[in-house]
Design a protein around this motif. Structure first.
Motif, mmCIF file in Angstrom:
data_model
loop_
_atom_site.group_PDB
_atom_site.id
_atom_site.type_symbol
_atom_site.label_atom_id
_atom_site.label_comp_id
_atom_site.label_asym_id
_atom_site.label_seq_id
_atom_site.Cartn_x
_atom_site.Cartn_y
_atom_site.Cartn_z
ATOM 1 N N PRO A 9 -12.047 -81.121 -120.884
ATOM 2 C CA PRO A 9 -13.955 -80.062 -120.927
ATOM 3 C C PRO A 9 -14.120 -79.797 -119.865
ATOM 4 N N SER A 10 -14.953 -78.990 -120.425
ATOM 5 C CA SER A 10 -16.135 -78.169 -119.722
ATOM 6 C C SER A 10 -17.304 -78.161 -118.702
ATOM 7 N N LYS A 11 -17.685 -77.764 -117.644
ATOM 8 C CA LYS A 11 -18.928 -78.236 -117.417
ATOM 9 C C LYS A 11 -18.732 -77.110 -116.156
ATOM 10 N N ARG A 12 -20.331 -77.230 -116.022
ATOM 11 C CA ARG A 12 -21.142 -76.629 -114.876
ATOM 12 C C ARG A 12 -21.024 -77.094 -113.649
ATOM 13 N N LYS A 13 -20.615 -76.932 -112.255
ATOM 14 C CA LYS A 13 -21.381 -77.308 -111.478
ATOM 15 C C LYS A 13 -21.657 -75.830 -109.997
ATOM 16 N N THR A 14 -22.616 -76.624 -109.790
ATOM 17 C CA THR A 14 -23.409 -75.408 -108.521
ATOM 18 C C THR A 14 -23.314 -75.775 -107.768
ATOM 19 N N VAL A 15 -23.249 -74.758 -106.393
ATOM 20 C CA VAL A 15 -23.010 -74.917 -105.524
ATOM 21 C C VAL A 15 -23.265 -73.789 -104.126
ATOM 22 N N SER A 16 -24.304 -74.280 -103.327
ATOM 23 C CA SER A 16 -25.573 -73.557 -102.255
ATOM 24 C C SER A 16 -24.314 -72.526 -102.011
ATOM 25 N N ALA A 17 -25.175 -70.924 -101.833
ATOM 26 C CA ALA A 17 -24.265 -69.705 -101.001
ATOM 27 C C ALA A 17 -24.995 -70.128 -99.982
ATOM 28 N N LEU A 18 -25.833 -70.555 -99.256
ATOM 29 C CA LEU A 18 -26.633 -70.679 -97.802
ATOM 30 C C LEU A 18 -25.742 -71.000 -96.557
ATOM 31 N N SER A 19 -25.875 -71.347 -95.644
ATOM 32 C CA SER A 19 -25.256 -72.731 -94.754
ATOM 33 C C SER A 19 -23.962 -72.279 -94.565
ATOM 34 N N ARG A 20 -23.061 -71.237 -94.668
ATOM 35 C CA ARG A 20 -21.436 -71.234 -95.098
ATOM 36 C C ARG A 20 -20.833 -70.277 -94.140
ATOM 37 N N LYS A 21 -20.131 -71.261 -93.448
ATOM 38 C CA LYS A 21 -19.410 -70.403 -92.218
ATOM 39 C C LYS A 21 -18.818 -68.797 -92.192
ATOM 40 N N GLY A 22 -19.333 -68.190 -92.168
ATOM 41 C CA GLY A 22 -18.895 -67.045 -91.538
ATOM 42 C C GLY A 22 -19.802 -66.372 -92.066
ATOM 43 N N ALA A 23 -21.244 -67.129 -92.650
ATOM 44 C CA ALA A 23 -22.745 -65.648 -93.127
ATOM 45 C C ALA A 23 -23.485 -64.905 -91.923
ATOM 46 N N ILE A 24 -23.829 -63.644 -92.560
ATOM 47 C CA ILE A 24 -24.119 -63.067 -91.195
ATOM 48 C C ILE A 24 -25.753 -62.179 -92.204
ATOM 49 N N PRO A 25 -26.588 -62.770 -91.429
ATOM 50 C CA PRO A 25 -27.650 -62.601 -91.094
ATOM 51 C C PRO A 25 -28.123 -61.394 -90.624
ATOM 52 N N VAL A 26 -28.671 -60.223 -91.435
ATOM 53 C CA VAL A 26 -28.860 -58.776 -90.744
ATOM 54 C C VAL A 26 -30.720 -58.716 -91.405
ATOM 55 N N GLY A 27 -31.185 -58.787 -89.917
ATOM 56 C CA GLY A 27 -32.455 -58.558 -90.460
ATOM 57 C C GLY A 27 -33.406 -59.669 -90.990
ATOM 58 N N CYS A 28 -32.786 -60.805 -90.757
ATOM 59 C CA CYS A 28 -33.522 -61.927 -91.409
ATOM 60 C C CYS A 28 -33.053 -63.597 -90.862
ATOM 61 N N ILE A 29 -33.681 -64.232 -91.824
ATOM 62 C CA ILE A 29 -33.648 -66.096 -90.613
ATOM 63 C C ILE A 29 -33.410 -66.653 -91.670
ATOM 64 N N GLU A 30 -31.872 -67.373 -91.400
ATOM 65 C CA GLU A 30 -31.932 -68.729 -92.143
ATOM 66 C C GLU A 30 -32.317 -69.698 -91.737
ATOM 67 N N ARG A 31 -33.629 -70.613 -92.429
ATOM 68 C CA ARG A 31 -34.544 -71.315 -91.816
ATOM 69 C C ARG A 31 -35.109 -72.566 -93.251
ATOM 70 N N ASP A 32 -34.125 -73.868 -93.312
ATOM 71 C CA ASP A 32 -35.098 -74.738 -94.486
ATOM 72 C C ASP A 32 -34.994 -74.581 -95.472
ATOM 73 N N GLY A 33 -33.504 -73.736 -95.746
ATOM 74 C CA GLY A 33 -32.780 -73.389 -97.649
ATOM 75 C C GLY A 33 -33.785 -72.204 -97.952
ATOM 76 N N ALA A 34 -34.052 -70.845 -96.880
ATOM 77 C CA ALA A 34 -34.184 -70.128 -98.003
ATOM 78 C C ALA A 34 -34.311 -68.691 -96.237
ATOM 79 N N LEU A 35 -34.070 -67.463 -97.177
ATOM 80 C CA LEU A 35 -33.442 -66.582 -95.754
ATOM 81 C C LEU A 35 -35.509 -65.346 -95.664
ATOM 82 N N ILE A 36 -35.897 -65.793 -94.822
ATOM 83 C CA ILE A 36 -37.066 -65.163 -94.005
ATOM 84 C C ILE A 36 -37.058 -63.435 -93.564
ATOM 85 N N PRO A 37 -37.575 -62.721 -94.123
ATOM 86 C CA PRO A 37 -37.365 -61.342 -92.951
ATOM 87 C C PRO A 37 -37.925 -62.061 -91.416
ATOM 88 N N ALA A 38 -37.296 -61.071 -90.774
ATOM 89 C CA ALA A 38 -37.464 -61.733 -89.093
ATOM 90 C C ALA A 38 -37.584 -59.448 -88.426
#
Length: 411
Positions: A9-38
């Protein structure tokens, strides 16, 4: 006889794309599960020269002093409207220092440019020193010929280098820590930043009371011109790591983006932020890294700066222009790679986010890309693969990036 194959049987699975190793934020801060313009770069007002090597704003004199490839420039009445100085000075290892009278000096090989309140002047400076910093009326500097020799001027000003019991003098550092890279005044000490570690000079009162102290521990290769005071600490770049010294010991700063720093060349501190000119390994070009020492967060400003200066904001000088960093603007966030279990192919059916302004999303699956413009809340990329990456471009806050996939019962 018909035999039907039983599929799991198939099922749905959810994965967060934030806080991953190798992430490159350009002009934004990752904080408390959100991307905030910097911060983003805007052209600076005024006629700044091109090919700036070093710059400072002399607060006590209310004027800019800028060293460019073709000479010295100074501003008029505090505005960024520049005149070129008529004085021609040779600079191999230039540095700024301030006198007790409040004059800002730019030291060259044999002369010094002095920015005074009414007019500028030039004086002889045949002292064979570099990397100078001023403290308690003395100038502390590195000998040009001996990179292990720390010298200091007499107590009158940075121009008195006649050696005496209470006048000019020097000390020789152990070669264990390598040559002296930088000097910086921190917590009333002259911090000596060497290639493989730190030392400091307690420089109070008479020179007979001066005391050289080595800080415990050795480092990887320390990069020249990367030491700066930030948030009550001294931060520097060594190897592929950032270190913070609190006056007792130097500890590694656990900042995920530090591994993206390559060939750092210059740094300044402002408040709790450390600004570093370097190459980004991921982007493959010169940028400015902004590291918050308290939160241990970091992001990139995509501007190829060669030097920096603080005035009414952070000024970044490229080979062709001067820009000032301002809040807001558009940003790009590239997630690290992620999967949905055992690296088996699945179909990423939808991408969900909370966004107040339009978002352009790129979804990558095993090297294949699908771009969806104007996303508001969610989109349906429907890409099949085993390894995924998401690139987000927006001008407003994005609260969470959740990827949903259809997986079978074995994942």
């Amino acid at each position: 006889m018909n035999v039907k194959r039983a599929l799991p049987p198939s099922k749905r699975k959810t994965v967060s794309a934030l806080s991953r190793k190798g992430a490159i934020p350009v002009g934004c801060i990752e904080r408390d599960g959100a991307l905030i313009p910097a911060l983003c770069a805007e052209p600076a007002a005024g006629n700044f020269p091109q090919n700036v090597r070093l710059a400072t704003f002399a607060k006590k004199r209310g004027k800019w002093i800028v060293l460019a490839d073709d000479g010295i420039y100074y501003s008029i009445d505090g505005a960024a409207e520049f005149n070129k100085s008529r004085f021609e000075i040779t600079f191999t290892s230039p540095f700024f220092f301030e006198t007790d009278d409040g004059d800002t000096c730019l030291a060259g090989d044999s002369q010094v440019f002095i920015a005074r309140a009414s007019m500028n002047s030039v004086a002889e400076f045949n002292h064979n020193v570099k990397k100078g910093v001023a403290k308690n009326g003395r100038l502390f500097a590195v000998d040009r010929e001996n990179p292990y020799k720390l010298r200091w001027s007499g107590g009158k000003d940075g121009f008195d280098w006649e050696q005496s019991i209470d006048g000019a003098g020097y000390c020789i550092l152990s070669q264990t820590r390598g040559r002296i890279c930088d000097l910086i005044v921190y917590k009333q000490r002259v911090i000596i930043v060497c290639e493989r570690g730190l030392a400091y000079l307690n420089a109070y009162g008479n020179t007979e009371n001066f005391r050289l102290v080595y800080v415990d521990g050795l480092m990887e290769e320390v990069y020249e011109n990367t030491a700066a005071t930030v948030g009550g600490k001294l931060v520097l770049c060594a190897g592929d790591k950032l270190y913070a010294y609190d006056g007792v010991s130097a500890e590694k700063l656990d900042v995920a983006l530090a591994c993206d720093i390559k060939e750092p060349t210059f740094a300044i501190g402002a408040g709790e932020d450390y600004y570093l000119c370097a190459k980004s390994r991921a982007l493959g070009r010169k940028v400015v890294f902004v590291v918050n020492v308290r939160d241990k967060t970091a992001y990139i400003v995509d501007i190829p700066a060669v030097t920096l200066c603080q005035n009414d904001g952070i000024y970044c000088f490229t080979e062709t222009e001067a820009v000032i960093l301002k809040s807001g603007g558009k940003f790009t966030y590239e997630s690290g790679s992620f999967n949905f279990g055992k690296n088996k192919p699945v179909c990423l059916t939808s991408l969900h986010m909370g966004n107040s302004s339009s978002v352009d999303a790129e979804v990558w699956a095993d090297g294949r890309k699908r771009t969806i413009y104007g996303v508001n809340g969610y989109c349906r990329p429907k890409l099949t693969g085993s390894s995924f990456k998401v690139v987000i471009r927006s001008g407003g806050e994005v609260r969470g990036i959740n990827a949903v996939a259809e997986v079978n019962g074995e994942n």
